[in-house]
Motif scaffolding. Structure first.
Motif, PDB file in Angstrom:
ATOM      1  N   GLY B  96      42.133  64.564 100.700  1.00  9.02           N
ATOM      2  CA  GLY B  96      42.110  64.924  99.285  1.00  9.02           C
ATOM      3  C   GLY B  96      41.003  64.182  98.568  1.00  9.02           C
ATOM      4  N   VAL B  97      41.085  64.166  97.239  1.00 11.62           N
ATOM      5  CA  VAL B  97      40.114  63.390  96.474  1.00 11.62           C
ATOM      6  C   VAL B  97      40.826  62.607  95.379  1.00 11.62           C
ATOM      7  CG1 VAL B  97      38.059  64.855  96.862  1.00 11.62           C
ATOM      8  CG2 VAL B  97      39.588  65.343  94.949  1.00 11.62           C
ATOM      9  N   LEU B  98      40.167  61.526  94.965  1.00  8.79           N
ATOM     10  CA  LEU B  98      40.606  60.721  93.827  1.00  8.79           C
ATOM     11  C   LEU B  98      39.542  60.881  92.754  1.00  8.79           C
ATOM     12  CD1 LEU B  98      41.569  57.512  95.865  1.00  8.79           C
ATOM     13  CD2 LEU B  98      43.108  59.281  94.998  1.00  8.79           C
ATOM     14  N   VAL B  99      39.992  61.232  91.549  1.00 12.14           N
ATOM     15  CA  VAL B  99      39.033  61.544  90.491  1.00 12.14           C
ATOM     16  C   VAL B  99      39.023  60.446  89.424  1.00 12.14           C
ATOM     17  CG1 VAL B  99      38.311  63.294  88.814  1.00 12.14           C
ATOM     18  CG2 VAL B  99      39.548  63.982  90.881  1.00 12.14           C
ATOM     19  N   CYS B 100      37.831  59.953  89.112  1.00 15.78           N
ATOM     20  CA  CYS B 100      37.669  58.954  88.058  1.00 15.78           C
ATOM     21  C   CYS B 100      38.055  59.584  86.724  1.00 15.78           C
ATOM     22  CB  CYS B 100      36.227  58.455  88.024  1.00 15.78           C
ATOM     23  SG  CYS B 100      35.825  57.481  86.546  1.00 15.78           S
ATOM     24  N   PRO B 101      39.017  58.996  85.987  1.00 14.51           N
ATOM     25  CA  PRO B 101      39.503  59.624  84.758  1.00 14.51           C
ATOM     26  C   PRO B 101      38.440  59.672  83.659  1.00 14.51           C
ATOM     27  CG  PRO B 101      40.448  57.423  85.011  1.00 14.51           C
ATOM     28  CD  PRO B 101      39.696  57.722  86.265  1.00 14.51           C
ATOM     29  N   GLU B 102      37.429  58.827  83.746  1.00  8.65           N
ATOM     30  CA  GLU B 102      36.437  58.770  82.680  1.00  8.65           C
ATOM     31  C   GLU B 102      35.227  59.657  82.961  1.00  8.65           C
ATOM     32  OE1 GLU B 102      35.953  54.847  80.896  1.00  8.65           O
ATOM     33  OE2 GLU B 102      33.802  55.238  80.726  1.00  8.65           O
ATOM     34  N   THR B 103      34.763  59.658  84.210  1.00  3.95           N
ATOM     35  CA  THR B 103      33.521  60.384  84.526  1.00  3.95           C
ATOM     36  C   THR B 103      33.753  61.664  85.316  1.00  3.95           C
ATOM     37  OG1 THR B 103      33.249  59.252  86.633  1.00  3.95           O
ATOM     38  CG2 THR B 103      32.288  58.186  84.698  1.00  3.95           C
ATOM     39  N   GLY B 104      34.944  61.813  85.907  1.00  6.20           N
ATOM     40  CA  GLY B 104      35.201  62.974  86.743  1.00  6.20           C
ATOM     41  C   GLY B 104      34.622  62.845  88.143  1.00  6.20           C
ATOM     42  N   ARG B 105      33.997  61.734  88.446  1.00  7.44           N
ATOM     43  CA  ARG B 105      33.418  61.487  89.777  1.00  7.44           C
ATOM     44  C   ARG B 105      34.534  61.514  90.821  1.00  7.44           C
ATOM     45  NH1 ARG B 105      32.143  58.935  94.770  1.00  7.44           N
ATOM     46  NH2 ARG B 105      30.288  57.650  94.566  1.00  7.44           N
ATOM     47  N   LYS B 106      34.272  62.208  91.932  1.00  6.13           N
ATOM     48  CA  LYS B 106      35.298  62.351  92.958  1.00  6.13           C
ATOM     49  C   LYS B 106      35.074  61.380  94.120  1.00  6.13           C
ATOM     50  CE  LYS B 106      36.535  67.046  91.840  1.00  6.13           C
ATOM     51  NZ  LYS B 106      36.698  68.433  92.248  1.00  6.13           N
ATOM     52  N   PHE B 107      36.107  60.647  94.481  1.00  9.99           N
ATOM     53  CA  PHE B 107      36.072  59.782  95.649  1.00  9.99           C
ATOM     54  C   PHE B 107      36.877  60.467  96.759  1.00  9.99           C
ATOM     55  CE2 PHE B 107      35.678  56.984  91.961  1.00  9.99           C
ATOM     56  CZ  PHE B 107      34.570  56.210  92.297  1.00  9.99           C
ATOM     57  N   PRO B 108      36.223  60.768  97.888  1.00 13.24           N
ATOM     58  CA  PRO B 108      36.952  61.476  98.944  1.00 13.24           C
ATOM     59  C   PRO B 108      37.950  60.584  99.687  1.00 13.24           C
ATOM     60  CG  PRO B 108      34.689  61.007  99.639  1.00 13.24           C
ATOM     61  CD  PRO B 108      34.817  60.534  98.216  1.00 13.24           C
ATOM     62  N   VAL B 109      39.034  61.201 100.151  1.00 12.62           N
ATOM     63  CA  VAL B 109      39.977  60.518 101.042  1.00 12.62           C
ATOM     64  C   VAL B 109      40.024  61.322 102.335  1.00 12.62           C
ATOM     65  CG1 VAL B 109      42.376  59.777 101.373  1.00 12.62           C
ATOM     66  CG2 VAL B 109      41.374  59.729  99.078  1.00 12.62           C
ATOM     67  N   ASN B 110      39.567  60.725 103.419  1.00 12.21           N
ATOM     68  CA  ASN B 110      39.584  61.386 104.724  1.00 12.21           C
ATOM     69  C   ASN B 110      40.364  60.533 105.718  1.00 12.21           C
ATOM     70  OD1 ASN B 110      36.287  62.109 103.898  1.00 12.21           O
ATOM     71  ND2 ASN B 110      37.821  63.724 104.161  1.00 12.21           N
ATOM     72  N   LYS B 111      41.182  61.190 106.528  1.00 11.20           N
ATOM     73  CA  LYS B 111      42.045  60.484 107.488  1.00 11.20           C
ATOM     74  C   LYS B 111      42.815  59.351 106.798  1.00 11.20           C
ATOM     75  CE  LYS B 111      39.059  61.338 111.517  1.00 11.20           C
ATOM     76  NZ  LYS B 111      39.760  62.377 112.257  1.00 11.20           N
ATOM     77  N   GLY B 112      43.201  59.588 105.565  1.00  8.56           N
ATOM     78  CA  GLY B 112      43.994  58.596 104.832  1.00  8.56           C
ATOM     79  C   GLY B 112      43.190  57.434 104.269  1.00  8.56           C
ATOM     80  N   ILE B 113      41.857  57.499 104.377  1.00 10.36           N
ATOM     81  CA  ILE B 113      41.029  56.366 103.946  1.00 10.36           C
ATOM     82  C   ILE B 113      40.165  56.747 102.740  1.00 10.36           C
ATOM     83  CG2 ILE B 113      39.327  54.648 104.660  1.00 10.36           C
ATOM     84  CD1 ILE B 113      40.076  55.361 107.601  1.00 10.36           C
ATOM     85  N   PRO B 114      40.448  56.162 101.566  1.00  8.48           N
ATOM     86  CA  PRO B 114      39.592  56.424 100.406  1.00  8.48           C
ATOM     87  C   PRO B 114      38.205  55.826 100.625  1.00  8.48           C
ATOM     88  CG  PRO B 114      41.658  55.343  99.748  1.00  8.48           C
ATOM     89  CD  PRO B 114      41.574  55.269 101.236  1.00  8.48           C
ATOM     90  N   ASN B 115      37.196  56.571 100.189  1.00  6.43           N
ATOM     91  CA  ASN B 115      35.828  56.073 100.273  1.00  6.43           C
ATOM     92  C   ASN B 115      35.333  55.778  98.860  1.00  6.43           C
ATOM     93  OD1 ASN B 115      33.042  55.737 100.412  1.00  6.43           O
ATOM     94  ND2 ASN B 115      32.866  57.074 102.210  1.00  6.43           N
ATOM     95  N   MET B 116      35.242  54.485  98.554  1.00  7.16           N
ATOM     96  CA  MET B 116      34.866  54.039  97.210  1.00  7.16           C
ATOM     97  C   MET B 116      33.396  53.620  97.143  1.00  7.16           C
ATOM     98  SD  MET B 116      37.735  54.460  95.613  1.00  7.16           S
ATOM     99  CE  MET B 116      37.387  53.692  94.035  1.00  7.16           C
ATOM    100  N   LEU B 117      32.620  53.952  98.169  1.00  5.94           N
ATOM    101  CA  LEU B 117      31.195  53.578  98.156  1.00  5.94           C
ATOM    102  C   LEU B 117      30.489  54.322  97.030  1.00  5.94           C
ATOM    103  CD1 LEU B 117      30.260  53.641 101.967  1.00  5.94           C
ATOM    104  CD2 LEU B 117      30.730  51.639 100.532  1.00  5.94           C
ATOM    105  N   LEU B 118      29.609  53.604  96.341  1.00  7.42           N
ATOM    106  CA  LEU B 118      28.905  54.179  95.196  1.00  7.42           C
ATOM    107  C   LEU B 118      27.466  54.532  95.565  1.00  7.42           C
ATOM    108  CD1 LEU B 118      30.151  51.632  92.515  1.00  7.42           C
ATOM    109  CD2 LEU B 118      30.968  53.970  92.846  1.00  7.42           C
ATOM    110  N   HIS B 119      26.911  55.488  94.824  1.00  7.14           N
ATOM    111  CA  HIS B 119      25.484  55.767  94.949  1.00  7.14           C
ATOM    112  C   HIS B 119      24.705  54.698  94.187  1.00  7.14           C
ATOM    113  CE1 HIS B 119      26.867  59.491  96.600  1.00  7.14           C
ATOM    114  NE2 HIS B 119      27.418  59.881  95.457  1.00  7.14           N
TER     115      HIS B 119
END
Lengths: 253, 123
Positions: B96-119
């Motif tokens: 699934g994805v986790l969405v930043c409430p302020e910017t709408g930026r999506k953080f992916p969750v794959n195999k149960g692991i959120p990816n919070m790495l930023l550009h």
């Protein structure tokens, strides 16, 4: 009965993930050496920064084992392949940890501030040119920049922020990282320290150092107007005790 | 990713001041039973943002938690603790994805692991 730790044959691997090596074994040996203390510590939240293959966090979960079902484990790595491999390693041993692909503890640091009772860290400690730091591939497992301190110096304030009042940190350093200077730096943040494991190979000398919040240490900047008296004196006392510890490998806390 | 973890995650994008809680957009949800441990739950209760947990729990398909922040006395109730236990520890976001409430930026969750790495431009 010997305590269970992760088995090498069950540790998952990937070409872009650093496999367990002497440094990983030294860190797990330190946890084993302190097993009884760790069990009595009853950590609620445990965390590893830079979990790599998952060897250390899996071993920690096995060491604390069913006697510490109260514990919840987090493990982070900047390398997405590493967090996947760690998940496989944990599953192969039948233990759990929550994984996060991130830089140190970014994204979790704010809410988890002051909640972590136990942290274990095997940082990228190898001295390298500064431009090699910051990649999220396998080189993130070792590239430490000048004196191997670039990433270590970023991690220490994060650890300070995350650790609870009773929080303990076990962290591995190379002699070239100047562990004594790191202990002094942590002392200014109010942490006591001691060497749990020291190991020398032909290539490197490794130290695993345990840090804990010491209420007797005055934190710099928090001392008000009369800092002149206690500050330097304490620093000197502390330096002397650390030098004797570094020389004689004293393990008493 | 369990909901306890979700409760500890916030958007780490530079300049974001209101980055909690991340909105969950689930694709795959799984459930894994965990031993019931009242001491752990009592320990965690004060550290949990209740609204974030009950909202997340609902999105993940479990609507049995009270919406309002319960007071400490509920910790004496086994019935409450079992619901709290299930929401906090047994429901997993696999994909699934986790969405930043302020910017709408999506953080992916794959195999149960959120990816919070930023550009680079988000750090």
């Amino acid at each position: 009965m010997p305590s269970k730790i992760a088995q090498i044959r069950l540790v998952s691997s990937h070409p872009q993930v650093y496999p367990p090596c002497d440094d990983s074994y030294a860190l797990v040996d330190a946890l084993l050496a302190d097993r009884t203390k760790l069990l009595e510590h009853h950590p609620t939240i445990c965390m590893e920064v830079g979990c790599g293959s998952g060897y250390v966090i899996t071993s920690l979960a096995l060491i604390l084992g069913s006697e510490s079902q109260n514990a919840y484990y987090f493990a982070t790595d900047v390398n997405p392949d590493a967090t996947k491999v760690t998940r496989e390693t944990l599953e192969a041993h039948g233990v759990n940890a929550e994984l996060l692909t991130t830089n140190i503890a970014s994204g979790i640091e704010k809410r988890l501030s002051g909640m972590v009772d136990l942290m274990v860290i095997n940082p990228p400690y190898v001295p390298t040119p500064e431009e090699e730091v910051g990649d999220s591939g396998i080189s993130a497992a070792w590239a430490g920049g000048e004196n191997g301190r670039s990433v270590i110096d970023k991690i220490l304030p994060v650890a300070d922020n995350l650790l609870s009042e009773k929080g303990w940190l076990y962290m591995l350093f190379l002699a070239e990282n100047d562990p004594l200077q790191i202990c002094l730096q942590m002392n200014k943040r109010g942490f006591g320290s001691k060497i749990v494991v020291q190991r020398s190979t032909e290539e490197e000398t490794l130290h695993v150092i345990k840090f804990w919040r010491d209420p007797d240490i005055q934190i710099e900047g928090n001392e008000g107007g009369s800092s002149g008296k206690t500050g330097p004196h304490r620093g000197w006392e502390f330096l002397m005790s650390q030098i004797s510890r570094l020389s004689f490998r004293e393990t008493r806390q | 990713m369990r909901l306890l973890t979700h409760n500890m995650l916030s958007s780490n994008i530079k300049g974001v001041t209101n980055g909690f809680p991340l909105r969950i957009e689930p694709q795959t949800i799984t459930q894994k039973p965990v031993d019931f441990n009242p001491d752990f739950l009592k320990n965690m209760f004060s550290k949990i943002d209740w609204k974030a947990l009950s909202d997340a729990s609902k999105i993940m398909g479990y609507a049995d938690l009270p919406e309002d922040v319960p007071d400490q006395t509920v910790l004496e109730s086994d019935e409450f603790l079992k619901k709290f236990h299930h929401a906090l520890l047994e429901i997993h976001l696999e994909e699934g994805v986790l969405v930043c409430p302020e910017t709408g930026r999506k953080f992916p969750v794959n195999k149960g692991i959120p990816n919070m790495l930023l550009h680079e431009d988000e750090v």
